[in-house]
Scaffold this motif. Structure first.
Motif, short mmCIF file in Angstrom:
data_model
loop_
_atom_site.label_atom_id
_atom_site.label_comp_id
_atom_site.label_asym_id
_atom_site.label_seq_id
_atom_site.Cartn_x
_atom_site.Cartn_y
_atom_site.Cartn_z
N VAL A 91 0.80 -1.33 0.03
CA VAL A 91 -0.15 -0.10 -0.17
C VAL A 91 0.92 1.17 -0.14
N LEU A 92 0.32 2.28 -0.63
CA LEU A 92 0.93 3.74 -0.59
C LEU A 92 -0.29 4.54 -0.17
N ASN A 93 0.12 5.29 1.06
CA ASN A 93 -1.04 6.23 1.49
C ASN A 93 -0.34 7.69 1.22
N ILE A 94 -1.23 8.21 0.53
CA ILE A 94 -1.05 9.87 0.28
C ILE A 94 -1.59 10.41 1.72
N THR A 95 -0.62 11.25 2.44
CA THR A 95 -1.11 11.76 3.81
C THR A 95 -1.30 13.22 3.63
N ALA A 96 -0.85 13.78 2.45
CA ALA A 96 -1.02 15.24 2.43
C ALA A 96 -0.89 15.48 0.62
N TYR A 97 -1.89 16.36 0.12
CA TYR A 97 -1.90 16.60 -1.10
C TYR A 97 -2.18 17.99 -1.31
N GLN A 98 -1.56 18.81 -1.46
CA GLN A 98 -1.80 20.35 -1.61
C GLN A 98 -1.19 20.90 -2.86
N ALA A 99 -2.50 21.44 -3.57
CA ALA A 99 -2.28 22.03 -4.79
C ALA A 99 -1.96 23.28 -4.68
N GLY A 100 -1.02 23.93 -5.30
CA GLY A 100 -0.91 25.53 -5.31
C GLY A 100 -1.21 26.02 -6.72
N ASP A 101 -1.67 27.44 -6.57
CA ASP A 101 -2.05 28.05 -7.90
C ASP A 101 -1.13 29.10 -7.94
N PRO B 34 4.67 26.76 -13.80
CA PRO B 34 3.39 25.82 -13.72
C PRO B 34 2.84 25.86 -12.46
N ASN B 35 1.48 25.31 -12.23
CA ASN B 35 1.23 25.02 -11.01
C ASN B 35 2.04 23.85 -10.47
N GLN B 36 2.10 23.80 -9.04
CA GLN B 36 2.66 22.68 -8.32
C GLN B 36 1.69 22.07 -7.43
N ILE B 37 2.09 20.65 -7.05
CA ILE B 37 1.27 19.93 -6.09
C ILE B 37 2.37 19.37 -5.17
N LYS B 38 2.04 19.70 -3.97
CA LYS B 38 3.18 19.17 -2.86
C LYS B 38 2.47 17.78 -2.59
N ILE B 39 2.97 16.62 -2.36
CA ILE B 39 2.57 15.33 -1.91
C ILE B 39 3.55 14.81 -1.02
N THR B 40 2.80 14.01 -0.02
CA THR B 40 3.42 13.40 1.09
C THR B 40 2.81 12.17 1.34
N GLY B 41 3.53 11.09 1.69
CA GLY B 41 2.93 9.76 1.79
C GLY B 41 3.81 8.84 2.38
N THR B 42 3.13 7.71 2.74
CA THR B 42 3.98 6.50 3.31
C THR B 42 3.63 5.44 2.35
N PHE B 43 4.63 4.40 2.72
CA PHE B 43 4.41 2.99 1.92
C PHE B 43 4.87 1.78 2.60
N ASN B 44 4.53 0.82 2.31
CA ASN B 44 4.92 -0.57 2.63
C ASN B 44 4.63 -1.43 1.58
N VAL B 45 5.72 -2.09 0.99
CA VAL B 45 5.68 -3.17 -0.06
C VAL B 45 6.61 -4.20 0.21
N LYS B 46 6.34 -5.60 -0.25
CA LYS B 46 7.27 -6.64 -0.34
C LYS B 46 7.34 -7.07 -1.63
N PHE B 47 8.43 -7.65 -1.93
CA PHE B 47 8.90 -8.29 -3.12
C PHE B 47 9.62 -9.82 -2.76
#
Length: 170
Positions: free
Chosen positions: A118-128, A135-148
């Motif tokens: 899973v990948l969790n997006i914990t913050a998603y802030q679009a700037g104008d 161009p407009n920018q988006i700040k994205i913060t998140g966490t993840f757990n993955v196994k191979f």
């Protein structure tokens, strides 16, 4: 004292050059990723991100190690997924990729489908940005757990307690 003043002026000029659109790419400078890879801190050397018009987020991280000045092992972790905002995104085999590079060649690993990748997006802030220069920018913060799956290790390869933050152009 004169050298100190010259050093401060040079550092100031370098930092100022990165704030201009024609300077360096601040979105790439702001991208970071870490995780616990098989219980050891993994901090990749190079992390890149992009965001497409179809709301597709791509995060790519490459790590490596050197022995006596020779680059001898590297690995790469990549996420590609449709991202529409804050939320939890289950990862499937076509959305997360892991490969290692050694003297003996390239090895791709398959995602462990028995694990809750899973990948969790914990913050998603679009700037104008009203300026036509950037161009407009988006700040994205998140966490993840993955196994191979690793045929040589029954425990596999895990990236747990992973985190990232990025600023991408929209």
């Amino acid at each position: 004292m004169k050298n100190l003043i010259l050093f401060i002026m040079a550092a100031g000029l370098l930092l100022a050059s990165c704030t201009k659109p024609e300077g360096c790419d601040p979105a790439q400078m702001a991208t970071e990723m870490t995780a616990q890879k098989n219980g050891v801190l993994w901090r990749p050397l190079f992390v890149k991100s992009s965001f497409s018009a179809a709301d597709s987020l791509s995060l790519s991280a490459t790590g490596g190690s050197a022995n006596q000045g020779n680059y001898n092992k590297g690995d790469s972790l990549t996420f590609r997924l449709l991202c529409t905002g804050i939320g939890s995104y289950k990862l499937y085999s076509n959305q997360v990729f892991y490969a290692s590079f050694t003297d003996s060649g390239l090895k791709n690993y398959q995602i462990d489908t028995t694990y809750n990748n899973v990948l969790n997006i914990t913050a998603y802030q679009a700037g104008d940005n009203s300026s036509m220069m950037s161009p407009n920018q988006i700040k994205i913060t998140g966490t993840f757990n993955v196994k191979f799956i690793d045929p040589n290790n029954p425990a596999g390869i895990s990236f747990l307690d992973g985190s990232f933050n990025t600023i991408v152009d929209r």
